[in-house]
Scaffold this motif. Structure first.
Motif, PDB file in Angstrom:
ATOM      1  N   PHE A  92       0.817  -1.208   0.000  1.00  0.00           N
ATOM      2  CA  PHE A  92       0.000   0.000   0.000  1.00  0.00           C
ATOM      3  C   PHE A  92       0.857   1.267   0.000  1.00  0.00           C
ATOM      4  CE2 PHE A  92      -2.929  -3.171   1.725  1.00  0.00           C
ATOM      5  CZ  PHE A  92      -4.034  -2.944   0.920  1.00  0.00           C
ATOM      6  N   CYS A  93       2.025   1.216   0.636  1.00  0.00           N
ATOM      7  CA  CYS A  93       2.901   2.384   0.680  1.00  0.00           C
ATOM      8  C   CYS A  93       4.024   2.239  -0.349  1.00  0.00           C
ATOM      9  CB  CYS A  93       3.476   2.552   2.086  1.00  0.00           C
ATOM     10  SG  CYS A  93       4.588   3.974   2.249  1.00  0.00           S
ATOM     11  N   GLU A  94       4.965   1.357  -0.074  1.00  0.00           N
ATOM     12  CA  GLU A  94       6.067   1.052  -0.984  1.00  0.00           C
ATOM     13  C   GLU A  94       6.591  -0.339  -0.662  1.00  0.00           C
ATOM     14  OE1 GLU A  94       9.267   3.764  -0.339  1.00  0.00           O
ATOM     15  OE2 GLU A  94       9.379   3.383   1.820  1.00  0.00           O
ATOM     16  N   ALA A  95       7.330  -0.923  -1.600  1.00  0.00           N
ATOM     17  CA  ALA A  95       7.823  -2.286  -1.428  1.00  0.00           C
ATOM     18  C   ALA A  95       8.639  -2.422  -0.146  1.00  0.00           C
ATOM     19  CB  ALA A  95       8.682  -2.686  -2.630  1.00  0.00           C
ATOM     20  N   PHE A  96       8.376  -3.492   0.605  1.00  0.00           N
ATOM     21  CA  PHE A  96       9.085  -3.823   1.849  1.00  0.00           C
ATOM     22  C   PHE A  96       8.822  -2.824   2.974  1.00  0.00           C
ATOM     23  CE2 PHE A  96      11.841  -5.466  -1.605  1.00  0.00           C
ATOM     24  CZ  PHE A  96      11.731  -6.820  -1.352  1.00  0.00           C
ATOM     25  N   ASN A  97       7.667  -2.184   2.945  1.00  0.00           N
ATOM     26  CA  ASN A  97       7.381  -1.200   3.982  1.00  0.00           C
ATOM     27  C   ASN A  97       5.881  -1.155   4.255  1.00  0.00           C
ATOM     28  OD1 ASN A  97       7.460   0.917   5.811  1.00  0.00           O
ATOM     29  ND2 ASN A  97       7.648   2.509   4.243  1.00  0.00           N
ATOM     30  N   GLY A  98       5.483  -1.520   5.481  1.00  0.00           N
ATOM     31  CA  GLY A  98       4.099  -1.392   5.890  1.00  0.00           C
ATOM     32  C   GLY A  98       3.207  -2.548   5.468  1.00  0.00           C
ATOM     33  N   TRP A  99       1.933  -2.232   5.174  1.00  0.00           N
ATOM     34  CA  TRP A  99       0.926  -3.247   4.872  1.00  0.00           C
ATOM     35  C   TRP A  99       1.013  -3.711   3.424  1.00  0.00           C
ATOM     36  CZ3 TRP A  99      -1.959  -5.495   8.562  1.00  0.00           C
ATOM     37  CH2 TRP A  99      -2.109  -4.822   9.777  1.00  0.00           C
ATOM     38  N   PHE A 100       0.647  -4.993   3.209  1.00  0.00           N
ATOM     39  CA  PHE A 100       0.601  -5.536   1.859  1.00  0.00           C
ATOM     40  C   PHE A 100      -0.487  -6.597   1.747  1.00  0.00           C
ATOM     41  CE2 PHE A 100       3.611  -8.251   4.144  1.00  0.00           C
ATOM     42  CZ  PHE A 100       3.200  -9.535   3.804  1.00  0.00           C
ATOM     43  N   LEU A 101      -0.928  -6.844   0.512  1.00  0.00           N
ATOM     44  CA  LEU A 101      -1.810  -7.947   0.170  1.00  0.00           C
ATOM     45  C   LEU A 101      -1.037  -8.925  -0.704  1.00  0.00           C
ATOM     46  CD1 LEU A 101      -5.160  -6.126  -0.730  1.00  0.00           C
ATOM     47  CD2 LEU A 101      -4.625  -7.385   1.372  1.00  0.00           C
ATOM     48  N   GLY A 102      -1.266 -10.218  -0.496  1.00  0.00           N
ATOM     49  CA  GLY A 102      -0.543 -11.238  -1.251  1.00  0.00           C
ATOM     50  C   GLY A 102      -1.474 -12.232  -1.913  1.00  0.00           C
ATOM     51  N   LEU A 103      -1.121 -12.635  -3.129  1.00  0.00           N
ATOM     52  CA  LEU A 103      -1.813 -13.698  -3.847  1.00  0.00           C
ATOM     53  C   LEU A 103      -0.808 -14.824  -4.043  1.00  0.00           C
ATOM     54  CD1 LEU A 103      -4.187 -14.837  -5.535  1.00  0.00           C
ATOM     55  CD2 LEU A 103      -3.189 -13.645  -7.517  1.00  0.00           C
ATOM     56  N   HIS A 104      -1.032 -15.970  -3.383  1.00  0.00           N
ATOM     57  CA  HIS A 104      -0.032 -17.031  -3.418  1.00  0.00           C
ATOM     58  C   HIS A 104      -0.578 -18.333  -4.004  1.00  0.00           C
ATOM     59  CE1 HIS A 104      -1.906 -17.392   0.666  1.00  0.00           C
ATOM     60  NE2 HIS A 104      -1.921 -18.691   0.354  1.00  0.00           N
TER      61      HIS A 104
END
Length: 216
Positions: A104-116
């Motif tokens: 949501f912010c930038e890669a490797f920082n804060g919240w993220f959503l993943g499709l695995h």
């Protein structure tokens, strides 16, 4: 673990692993960014289940990354049923799990959503796994299952917290679906196969508390 592998499931796993590995290598050698772009990770929650594991994650852009996790614990179990060290209760397995992430912010920082996606093989005895749809009567623990192949995928949400210039902590939870191809044995030590079947699993597919080290 049995060498009898269901051909379609094994072919899927091989293509999945090869395709993601090529993608990770290609991106890691071509992508250049001022911020962190390549990381190695260890899932401490997976370690707690006696499953050594390692992940590699590379940046695909400012808000996208690709992660690949591999874990295996089959070497913790004695294969010879006549050995005094043989354990009837086991969850011997290996698994590969690639994941595409949006931050949501930038890669490797804060919240993220993943499709695995995920796939692997297993040898399970004296354990009832919840959320297996064919296991409503909870008699799974009275048998042993040689899983030729399981494969599926899911969605996850996570958060990464930078604790030092090259280190982060990552937390993630995910759920999804798996298709399971297995050989069923009527007891936990016997070698006579009872039946062959297919099962469906709907439930948690990922749980991680990972220590992250940035290579660049």
């Amino acid at each position: 673990m049995s060498n009898r592998c269901q051909s379609s499931g094994t072919a899927f796993l091989q293509k999945l692993l090869l395709g993601v590995a090529v993608l990770l290598i290609g991106v890691s050698t071509s992508y250049r960014a001022e911020a962190q772009s390549v990381a190695l990770k260890n899932n401490l929650a997976y370690d707690a289940l006696l499953t050594p594991n390692l992940s590699m994650e590379v940046a695909l852009g400012k808000q996208w990354t690709m992660d690949l996790q591999y874990g295996a614990n089959f070497f913790f179990y004695e294969k010879n049923a006549t050995s005094p060290n043989y354990k009837t209760k086991k969850w011997s397995h290996w698994m590969v799990q690639p994941e595409l992430r949006y931050w949501f912010c930038e890669a490797f920082n804060g919240w993220f959503l993943g499709l695995h996606a995920q796939g692997g093989q297993a040898n399970i005895g004296e354990i009832s796994i919840p959320f297996v749809l064919q296991n409503k009567d909870q008699v799974m623990k009275n048998n042993r299952y040689e899983v030729d192949a399981f494969y599926g995928g899911g969605l996850a949400v996570g958060y990464q917290w930078l604790i030092a210039p090259r280190f982060s902590l990552e937390f993630e939870l995910g759920a999804g679906y798996n298709r399971i191809h297995y050989n069923k044995f009527p007891c936990t030590t016997c070698g006579a196969k009872g039946s062959r079947g297919v099962a469906d699993y709907v439930g948690p597919t990922k749980a991680a508390i990972s220590l992250v080290f940035f290579l660049k």
